[in-house]
Design a protein around this motif. Structure first.
Motif, PDB file in Angstrom:
ATOM      1  N   HIS A   1       0.692  -1.268  -0.285  1.00 41.57           N
ATOM      2  CA  HIS A   1       0.204  -0.110  -0.129  1.00 41.57           C
ATOM      3  C   HIS A   1       1.202   0.956  -0.186  1.00 41.57           C
ATOM      4  O   HIS A   1       2.136   1.824   0.797  1.00 41.57           O
ATOM      5  CB  HIS A   1      -0.639   0.114   0.880  1.00 41.57           C
ATOM      6  N   MET A   2       0.779   2.138  -0.867  1.00 44.14           N
ATOM      7  CA  MET A   2       1.081   3.098  -0.786  1.00 44.14           C
ATOM      8  C   MET A   2      -0.029   4.387  -0.101  1.00 44.14           C
ATOM      9  O   MET A   2      -1.245   3.834  -0.163  1.00 44.14           O
ATOM     10  CB  MET A   2       1.354   4.123  -1.924  1.00 44.14           C
ATOM     11  N   ASN A   3       0.989   5.390   0.592  1.00 46.74           N
ATOM     12  CA  ASN A   3      -0.016   6.546   1.318  1.00 46.74           C
ATOM     13  C   ASN A   3       0.884   7.663   1.445  1.00 46.74           C
ATOM     14  O   ASN A   3       2.173   7.800   0.334  1.00 46.74           O
ATOM     15  CB  ASN A   3       0.139   5.993   2.616  1.00 46.74           C
ATOM     16  N   ALA A   4       0.033   8.155   2.327  1.00 48.45           N
ATOM     17  CA  ALA A   4       0.675  10.167   1.704  1.00 48.45           C
ATOM     18  C   ALA A   4       2.048   9.824   2.195  1.00 48.45           C
ATOM     19  O   ALA A   4       2.868  11.114   2.047  1.00 48.45           O
ATOM     20  CB  ALA A   4      -0.322  10.985   2.282  1.00 48.45           C
TER      21      ALA A   4
ATOM     22  N   THR B   1       9.700   9.642  -0.268  1.00 46.38           N
ATOM     23  CA  THR B   1      10.195   9.716  -1.259  1.00 46.38           C
ATOM     24  C   THR B   1      10.999  11.229  -1.433  1.00 46.38           C
ATOM     25  O   THR B   1      12.468  11.415  -2.323  1.00 46.38           O
ATOM     26  CB  THR B   1       9.312   9.360  -2.217  1.00 46.38           C
ATOM     27  N   THR B   2      10.535  12.038  -1.390  1.00 51.06           N
ATOM     28  CA  THR B   2      11.035  13.070  -0.783  1.00 51.06           C
ATOM     29  C   THR B   2      12.332  13.493  -0.261  1.00 51.06           C
ATOM     30  O   THR B   2      13.798  13.921  -0.738  1.00 51.06           O
ATOM     31  CB  THR B   2      10.382  15.088  -0.233  1.00 51.06           C
TER      32      THR B   2
ATOM     33  N   LEU C   1       4.544   8.401   2.767  1.00 51.18           N
ATOM     34  CA  LEU C   1       5.779   7.265   1.676  1.00 51.18           C
ATOM     35  C   LEU C   1       6.009   8.667   0.834  1.00 51.18           C
ATOM     36  O   LEU C   1       6.472   8.534   0.501  1.00 51.18           O
ATOM     37  CB  LEU C   1       4.639   6.395   1.638  1.00 51.18           C
ATOM     38  N   ILE C   2       4.849   8.637   0.167  1.00 56.56           N
ATOM     39  CA  ILE C   2       4.889   9.631  -0.930  1.00 56.56           C
ATOM     40  C   ILE C   2       5.505  10.894  -0.290  1.00 56.56           C
ATOM     41  O   ILE C   2       7.257  11.613  -0.841  1.00 56.56           O
ATOM     42  CB  ILE C   2       3.775  10.485  -1.951  1.00 56.56           C
ATOM     43  N   GLY C   3       5.078  11.629   0.409  1.00 57.99           N
ATOM     44  CA  GLY C   3       5.240  12.984   0.785  1.00 57.99           C
ATOM     45  C   GLY C   3       5.921  12.889   1.569  1.00 57.99           C
ATOM     46  O   GLY C   3       7.769  14.200   1.151  1.00 57.99           O
TER      47      GLY C   3
ATOM     48  N   VAL D   1      14.144  10.975   0.172  1.00 57.61           N
ATOM     49  CA  VAL D   1      15.264   9.912  -1.120  1.00 57.61           C
ATOM     50  C   VAL D   1      15.609  11.024  -2.383  1.00 57.61           C
ATOM     51  O   VAL D   1      17.041  10.867  -2.849  1.00 57.61           O
ATOM     52  CB  VAL D   1      14.624   9.042  -2.318  1.00 57.61           C
ATOM     53  N   ILE D   2      15.234  12.082  -2.806  1.00 57.35           N
ATOM     54  CA  ILE D   2      15.393  13.009  -3.290  1.00 57.35           C
ATOM     55  C   ILE D   2      16.688  13.713  -2.647  1.00 57.35           C
ATOM     56  O   ILE D   2      17.491  14.132  -3.773  1.00 57.35           O
ATOM     57  CB  ILE D   2      14.103  13.795  -3.896  1.00 57.35           C
ATOM     58  N   LEU D   3      16.430  14.350  -1.564  1.00 61.54           N
ATOM     59  CA  LEU D   3      17.339  15.286  -0.991  1.00 61.54           C
ATOM     60  C   LEU D   3      18.934  14.192  -0.909  1.00 61.54           C
ATOM     61  O   LEU D   3      19.617  14.756  -1.091  1.00 61.54           O
ATOM     62  CB  LEU D   3      16.770  15.725   0.379  1.00 61.54           C
TER      63      LEU D   3
ATOM     64  N   ILE E   1      19.680  12.185  -2.681  1.00 57.10           N
ATOM     65  CA  ILE E   1      20.519  11.992  -4.175  1.00 57.10           C
ATOM     66  C   ILE E   1      21.161  13.122  -4.689  1.00 57.10           C
ATOM     67  O   ILE E   1      22.042  13.432  -5.615  1.00 57.10           O
ATOM     68  CB  ILE E   1      19.126  11.435  -5.608  1.00 57.10           C
ATOM     69  N   VAL E   2      20.405  14.784  -4.081  1.00 56.32           N
ATOM     70  CA  VAL E   2      21.026  15.715  -4.728  1.00 56.32           C
ATOM     71  C   VAL E   2      22.509  15.539  -4.030  1.00 56.32           C
ATOM     72  O   VAL E   2      23.106  16.712  -4.415  1.00 56.32           O
ATOM     73  CB  VAL E   2      20.092  17.066  -3.676  1.00 56.32           C
TER      74      VAL E   2
END
Lengths: 320, 452
Positions: A4-7, A14-15, A9-11, A17-19, A21-22
């Motif tokens: 199950h994906m939820n808010a 994943t954010t 996990l996404i908000g 993860v992006i940080l 990677i930056v």
């Protein structure tokens, strides 16, 4: 199994993860790439005037057509020196560019004289008839000065050396021009090594050769030397010493194919006349020399002796 | 009915935004194309300099056409897949209004030379802040809607839309170096690395997720068939996040940047095939016997063709990142062709398709003219295919000639034909864009009511 994906996990997930990677692909290289933090050997800081020119380059989006880095696969202007990380030391932002609609400019400093640049900024088709660069005739005199200064700074110390050489030759060229038309031609001819002056144009002045010569003349020469070779092309008004009037060469019996070839190949440093050996292959230079000699000078030595070895496919040489 | 009016007001505004700015963005493109073919057409008008218009064109295609269409669609899709209503619809309306102000700002600043001069990050700091506010308002609406959803399982469209908005907000702040308001840049070559991290992701982490999210909704909806696999959508989503984000340096393979970063970007560029094919398999496989249903709705057809362009774009992308290919293609018009099929072909077609598909649902009116939409479909399809072939050919000519030692100036006369063709094809696309504008405006103004 359904994950199950939820808010959250996404908000948040994943954010994060992006940080991460930056950090990995931007800030780690920034911190660890030492070559980026010290200037390259050729580097020197820009002067105030050059900085103003750089701002105009940025403002007008010149980096949307011109790159400022030489790659391993490049030929042409600047190809002798690969771009180095330290070339962009302290630049905010560095302007590497991503497309070459026009040529790379990282080593353009000292390639041309200031008056060539003035004509070229006013209308790039004056000195370069096939260019598709926009006109910068709207530049104020101060903006033009700054832009030219910036162009001449590209290439740092190597550019400075080239600019100094241009200026040294410029004095001689101006003195020769001031001495009078025939004295100027004398000076120009005497710059050419004797061996070259003795060589007649090895290509016969056939219709084909002259036709090719005309095409090359129109693409490379006409902007300064004019459609009839009298030195009254549209760029001429910007140039001093002005472009040569080829018809005056008729008075000088020592004009030869080899002499024209040499001057076109190497250019006249210090004047707006560029060297074309990078841009035109040997036969093309001979063809345009044929065209000049035939139509503007009226004294063509094409296919005359001495030719040395006969070229395999050409008609037999004529006696002079 | 009254509920639809306020509930989807923001969607309608966003669709109108796309319909208006497509004209501006494509007109700028045509003005530039003419300049490449006939360089002195508007000589000495600094506001019409090719080099100033180019970033204006790119930014307005993204913020004027592609994103507003996708955001308008997202504001319908997210509440629908959550079986609830949009949270705080007025914030979305505020975002749409601000959006138009930003577009006006983009046009005004860039043509007057107010730029930070970094590709895809040209906007001045004030506009950067406004863009961030736009995204923030949408993030509140989307996450608020998800928080009060009545459907337990969150559908993949919502992941992409919600995720994409958060990612792009982060990338926007970092990529524009917003802590340096004056220059918007780091110092030295590191800025080139950051610039291309941004340049790649500012498009890839908002346009791609938004377009994929919307396509994930419209294609199954129009064909009345579920996607192939939930697991595959998970794979695609997470791989996009992990792989796409490392690839920016493939724009700098021939520049003096660290070797390990180049290697990483090449490997991850090739790995990008995985999320791309996960998505395409997921939406294409169930179409096997039902592709006819797609063609019953012109909007769904646009969206489907968008996924075909995605396929082509994403085969090209990993190939371009290979050094041996890039030796030939880098710096040439080939790349310009790639950019057009990516932004207009993939995201633009999905965006315009979503507008057609959802406009009746958010306005309560039937599409004003299906024929006009079909005409636009063919004008843009032929225009874009022509554009792609023309620019790719031009790029191959440039690339081969340069590798053989020809200087740029020698190849310009050979480019002329392609630049003329490009301008003519641009007229086709602008005509298509004009039909789009008329169709959207007339639907909202005069369209036949769905109820009646």
């Amino acid at each position: 199994m359904i994950i199950h994906m939820n808010a959250k996990l996404i908000g948040i997930g994943t954010t994060l993860v992006i940080l991460a990677i930056v950090v990995a692909v931007v800030f780690v290289p920034h911190a660890t790439f030492e070559a980026a933090h010290r200037p390259s050997d050729d580097y020197r800081p820009l002067t105030t005037l050059e900085m103003q020119g750089r701002k105009l380059y940025l403002k007008n989006g010149c980096n949307n057509c011109h790159t400022q880095y030489i790659r391993a696969v490049d030929w042409g202007l600047g190809a002798e020196r690969l771009a180095q990380a330290g070339d962009y030391f302290g630049q905010t932002p560095p302007m590497l560019g991503s497309i070459r609609t026009g040529p790379d400019l990282s080593q353009v400093g000292g390639e041309h004289t200031d008056d060539w640049h003035a004509a070229h900024f006013h209308n790039p088709r004056y000195p370069r008839p096939e260019s598709i660069m926009p006109n910068f005739g709207f530049f104020s005199p101060a903006e033009l000065r700054a832009s030219i200064a910036y162009m001449q700074s590209l290439g740092f110390r190597a550019a400075d050396a080239r600019v100094r050489r241009q200026l040294a030759w410029r004095e001689k060229a101006m003195a020769a021009y001031a001495a009078g038309i025939d004295q100027n031609i004398r000076w120009l001819h005497d710059l050419v090594p004797q061996g070259w002056r003795d060589v007649p144009n090895p290509y016969p002045a056939t219709e084909v050769s002259l036709g090719r010569g005309a095409t090359i003349y129109q693409r490379w020469c006409l902007g300064c030397h004019g459609p009839v070779g009298d030195g009254q092309g549209p760029a001429a008004a910007f140039l001093y010493p002005p472009p040569l009037n080829f018809t005056t060469l008729a008075r000088h019996a020592d004009s030869s194919g080899g002499l024209l070839y040499y001057q076109i190949m190497n250019g006249i440093t210090g004047t707006a006349m560029p060297y074309l050996k990078r841009e035109l292959e040997s036969e093309k230079i001979w063809d345009v020399s044929n065209y000049l000699a035939q139509y503007f000078i009226g004294n063509n030595d094409a296919n005359l002796e001495p030719k040395g070895i006969d070229a395999a496919y050409e008609p037999a040489a004529k006696e002079p | 009915m009254e509920e639809t009016r306020t509930q989807f007001l923001a969607s309608r505004l966003f669709f109108l935004t796309a319909a208006f700015w497509v004209l501006v963005a494509m007109t700028l493109g045509l003005i530039m194309a003419i300049q490449l073919a006939v360089p002195e057409t508007y000589a000495d008008i600094p506001q019409l300099l090719y080099s100033r218009l180019r970033p204006a064109h790119v930014n307005l295609v993204v913020f004027g056409l592609v994103l507003p269409g996708l955001v308008g669609a997202a504001l319908y899709v997210v509440p629908t897949v959550c079986r609830t209503t949009l949270f705080a619809p007025w914030l979305a309306v505020a975002s749409a209004v601000l959006w138009n102000g930003v577009n006006l700002g983009i046009l005004g600043t860039l043509i007057h030379g107010m730029t930070q001069g970094r590709e895809y990050a040209e906007l001045i700091w004030e506009l950067d802040v406004a863009v961030l506010v736009m995204y923030a308002l949408l993030i509140v609406c989307v996450f608020g809607t998800i928080a009060r959803r009545k459907e337990k399982l969150l559908y993949v469209s919502a992941w992409y839309i919600a995720g994409g908005l958060c990612w792009t907000a982060v990338v926007w702040v970092v990529g524009n170096v917003m802590w340096h308001p004056d220059t918007g840049s780091l110092s030295g070559i590191s800025d080139a690395i950051l610039n291309w991290f941004h340049g790649h992701n500012v498009l890839g982490l908002v346009i791609t997720p938004a377009a994929v999210g919307v396509a994930y909704f419209i294609i199954p909806h129009a064909t009345r068939t579920p996607i192939y696999s939930h697991t595959l959508s998970l794979l695609g989503f997470w791989m996009l996040l992990f792989v796409y984000t490392h690839t920016g340096t493939h724009h700098l393979l021939q520049a003096p940047v660290p070797q390990w970063l180049k290697v990483l970007s090449i490997v991850d560029s090739v790995a990008l095939l995985i999320p791309v094919f996960a998505f395409l398999t997921n939406v294409w496989l169930p179409l096997r016997e039902r592709i006819g249903r797609l063609h019953q709705d012109v909007g769904a057809k646009f969206v489907f063709v968008g996924t075909v362009w995605y396929f082509i774009t994403c085969l090209q992308g990993p190939l371009h990142s290979l050094p041996v290919v890039q030796r030939l293609t880098h710096f040439t018009n080939w790349v310009v062709g790639h950019a057009h099929i990516a932004v207009l072909g993939f995201a633009g077609f999905i965006s315009m398709g979503a507008v057609f598909y959802l406009l009746p649902r958010v306005s309560g009116r039937r599409l004003w003219s299906v024929r006009m939409a079909e005409a636009q479909y063919w004008l843009m399809s032929i225009g874009l295919i022509g554009f792609f072939l023309t620019l790719t050919s031009a790029g191959l000519i440039q690339g081969q000639a340069w590798l053989n030692g020809e200087v740029i100036y020698r190849i310009l006369p050979q480019m002329s034909l392609y630049m003329v063709l490009r301008a003519l094809l641009g007229i086709m696309m602008l005509t298509g864009g004009t039909l789009f504008t008329i169709n959207v405006v007339m639907t909202i103004w005069r369209g036949q009511k769905v109820d009646s």
